[in-house]
Design a protein around this motif. Structure first.
Motif, mmCIF file in Angstrom:
data_model
loop_
_atom_site.group_PDB
_atom_site.id
_atom_site.type_symbol
_atom_site.label_atom_id
_atom_site.label_comp_id
_atom_site.label_asym_id
_atom_site.label_seq_id
_atom_site.Cartn_x
_atom_site.Cartn_y
_atom_site.Cartn_z
ATOM 1 N N SER A 38 50.247 45.636 40.996
ATOM 2 C CA SER A 38 49.709 44.277 41.095
ATOM 3 C C SER A 38 48.197 44.221 41.040
ATOM 4 N N GLN A 39 47.564 45.268 40.517
ATOM 5 C CA GLN A 39 46.130 45.232 40.334
ATOM 6 C C GLN A 39 45.774 45.939 39.031
ATOM 7 N N LEU A 40 44.501 45.860 38.639
ATOM 8 C CA LEU A 40 44.059 46.521 37.409
ATOM 9 C C LEU A 40 43.623 47.943 37.713
ATOM 10 N N VAL A 41 44.082 48.863 36.878
ATOM 11 C CA VAL A 41 43.718 50.271 37.002
ATOM 12 C C VAL A 41 43.323 50.771 35.620
ATOM 13 N N GLY A 42 42.167 51.410 35.516
ATOM 14 C CA GLY A 42 41.694 51.902 34.234
ATOM 15 C C GLY A 42 42.425 53.158 33.793
ATOM 16 N N LEU B 76 44.103 37.745 30.653
ATOM 17 C CA LEU B 76 42.671 37.472 30.532
ATOM 18 C C LEU B 76 41.863 38.433 31.394
ATOM 19 N N SER B 77 42.359 38.727 32.591
ATOM 20 C CA SER B 77 41.670 39.686 33.461
ATOM 21 C C SER B 77 41.611 41.062 32.812
ATOM 22 N N GLN B 78 42.718 41.491 32.204
ATOM 23 C CA GLN B 78 42.724 42.785 31.516
ATOM 24 C C GLN B 78 41.682 42.820 30.400
ATOM 25 N N ILE B 79 41.638 41.752 29.602
ATOM 26 C CA ILE B 79 40.703 41.706 28.472
ATOM 27 C C ILE B 79 39.269 41.701 28.967
ATOM 28 N N VAL B 80 38.972 40.850 29.935
ATOM 29 C CA VAL B 80 37.604 40.744 30.449
ATOM 30 C C VAL B 80 37.137 42.083 31.004
ATOM 31 N N CYS B 81 37.959 42.727 31.831
ATOM 32 C CA CYS B 81 37.530 43.968 32.472
ATOM 33 C C CYS B 81 37.449 45.120 31.468
ATOM 34 N N THR B 82 38.334 45.129 30.465
ATOM 35 C CA THR B 82 38.263 46.178 29.448
ATOM 36 C C THR B 82 37.000 46.030 28.613
ATOM 37 N N LEU B 83 36.715 44.809 28.139
ATOM 38 C CA LEU B 83 35.527 44.596 27.325
ATOM 39 C C LEU B 83 34.253 44.743 28.143
ATOM 40 N N TRP C 36 32.279 35.563 31.149
ATOM 41 C CA TRP C 36 33.315 35.976 32.101
ATOM 42 C C TRP C 36 32.882 37.292 32.733
ATOM 43 N N GLU C 37 33.205 37.455 34.008
ATOM 44 C CA GLU C 37 32.754 38.631 34.745
ATOM 45 C C GLU C 37 33.930 39.358 35.372
ATOM 46 N N CYS C 38 33.913 40.673 35.301
ATOM 47 C CA CYS C 38 34.937 41.500 35.948
ATOM 48 C C CYS C 38 34.422 41.897 37.330
ATOM 49 N N THR C 39 34.998 41.331 38.358
ATOM 50 C CA THR C 39 34.603 41.627 39.726
ATOM 51 C C THR C 39 35.697 42.443 40.415
ATOM 52 N N GLU C 40 35.378 42.988 41.573
ATOM 53 C CA GLU C 40 36.398 43.714 42.332
ATOM 54 C C GLU C 40 37.529 42.787 42.742
ATOM 55 N N ALA C 41 37.200 41.525 42.986
ATOM 56 C CA ALA C 41 38.248 40.556 43.338
ATOM 57 C C ALA C 41 39.210 40.369 42.168
ATOM 58 N N VAL C 42 38.678 40.326 40.952
ATOM 59 C CA VAL C 42 39.525 40.190 39.769
ATOM 60 C C VAL C 42 40.382 41.436 39.591
ATOM 61 N N SER D 235 41.428 43.533 41.871
ATOM 62 C CA SER D 235 42.444 43.652 42.916
ATOM 63 C C SER D 235 43.476 42.532 42.849
ATOM 64 N N ARG D 236 43.082 41.382 42.260
ATOM 65 C CA ARG D 236 44.024 40.267 42.118
ATOM 66 C C ARG D 236 43.881 39.675 40.722
ATOM 67 N N PRO D 237 44.406 40.350 39.719
ATOM 68 C CA PRO D 237 44.204 39.899 38.334
ATOM 69 C C PRO D 237 44.884 38.582 38.003
ATOM 70 N N GLU D 238 45.783 38.134 38.879
ATOM 71 C CA GLU D 238 46.404 36.832 38.617
ATOM 72 C C GLU D 238 45.435 35.680 38.863
ATOM 73 N N SER D 239 44.322 35.985 39.554
ATOM 74 C CA SER D 239 43.290 34.972 39.737
ATOM 75 C C SER D 239 42.436 34.918 38.480
ATOM 76 N N VAL D 240 41.969 33.733 38.132
ATOM 77 C CA VAL D 240 41.173 33.588 36.922
ATOM 78 C C VAL D 240 39.838 34.290 37.115
ATOM 79 N N PRO D 241 39.383 35.105 36.159
ATOM 80 C CA PRO D 241 38.084 35.763 36.293
ATOM 81 C C PRO D 241 36.957 34.745 36.468
ATOM 82 N N THR D 242 35.870 35.215 37.055
ATOM 83 C CA THR D 242 34.717 34.349 37.270
ATOM 84 C C THR D 242 34.352 33.658 35.964
ATOM 85 N N LEU D 243 34.339 32.340 35.977
ATOM 86 C CA LEU D 243 34.098 31.564 34.767
ATOM 87 C C LEU D 243 32.671 31.054 34.767
#
Length: 209
Positions: free
Chosen positions: A68-72, A149-156, A182-188, A190-198
């Motif tokens: 339930s979180q993003l892992v590289g 969207l969280s996956q894309i933002v954090c990957t890019l 868009w910003e990849c934060t630790e909150a994003v 840990s909880r990628p279902e939340s919309v990334p910082t817009l």
């Protein structure tokens, strides 16, 4: 010890040679992140072995979903053939999108990894007036599933082949709407279902008359 990367096809050298060669010498953060997603039978390792180097491309950390979180996950990302060669940054973004769209390997699935990025999503060059480094997607970022969207933002955002330094990314859709940051934060992560910082809409800079 890192394995030497395969050589990128010569036809791509004028466009992305510098970017791809630079990644071969850069460190990638560790991907071993044990995650407890429930009772013992459902515990997953979120850890994979290094990918064999028999693929022509560049090294990148692709953000997958695990526990339930993003892992590289470190991969050798193939360069798209005969696609977007006129815009090297768009070509790198396209390669990363295709890596996210690809079904995780058996080993990755066994370790608990999945991907929510829809198949068929593509990246294109910025429009006139867009800020430098803008990536235009074939769908509006706001219309994508939040996890995708969280996956894309954090990957890019973390791609050394796409950006000189990690940081926010500017994404737009296929229409004329201004792109957003868009910003990849630790909150994003840990909880990628939340919309990334817009960020605010990025308006084109007026041309002096």
């Amino acid at each position: 010890m890192r394995r030497a990367l395969p050589v990128v096809p010569a036809v791509l050298v004028p466009f992305v040679g510098v970017l791809l060669l630079a990644t071969s010498a850069c460190g990638i953060r560790a991907t071993t992140v044990p995650v407890d997603v429930g009772a013992a039978p459902s515990r997953v390792s979120c850890d994979t072995q290094e990918q064999p180097s028999g693929v022509q491309g560049f090294r990148a950390t692709v953000e997958l979903v695990c526990g339930s979180q993003l892992v590289g996950v470190e991969r050798v990302v193939p360069v798209p053939e005969k696609k977007l060669v006129r815009d090297p940054l768009a070509m790198v973004a396209q390669a990363l999108l295709e890596a996210l769209e690809r079904t995780p390997t058996t080993e990755e699935r066994d370790a608990g990894f999945t991907s929510e990025v829809p198949v068929g999503l593509s990246a294109g060059a910025p429009r006139a007036g867009d800020p430098a480094g803008t990536v235009r997607l074939s769908r509006k970022p706001e219309d994508l599933p939040p996890v995708a969207l969280s996956q894309i933002v954090c990957t890019l955002a973390g791609s050394e082949a796409l950006k000189a330094t990690p940081g926010p990314v500017t994404l737009g859709g296929p229409d004329a709407d201004p792109p957003r940051t868009w910003e990849c934060t630790e909150a994003v992560r840990s909880r990628p279902e939340s919309v990334p910082t817009l960020g605010e809409l990025v308006r084109p800079t007026p041309t002096p008359s």
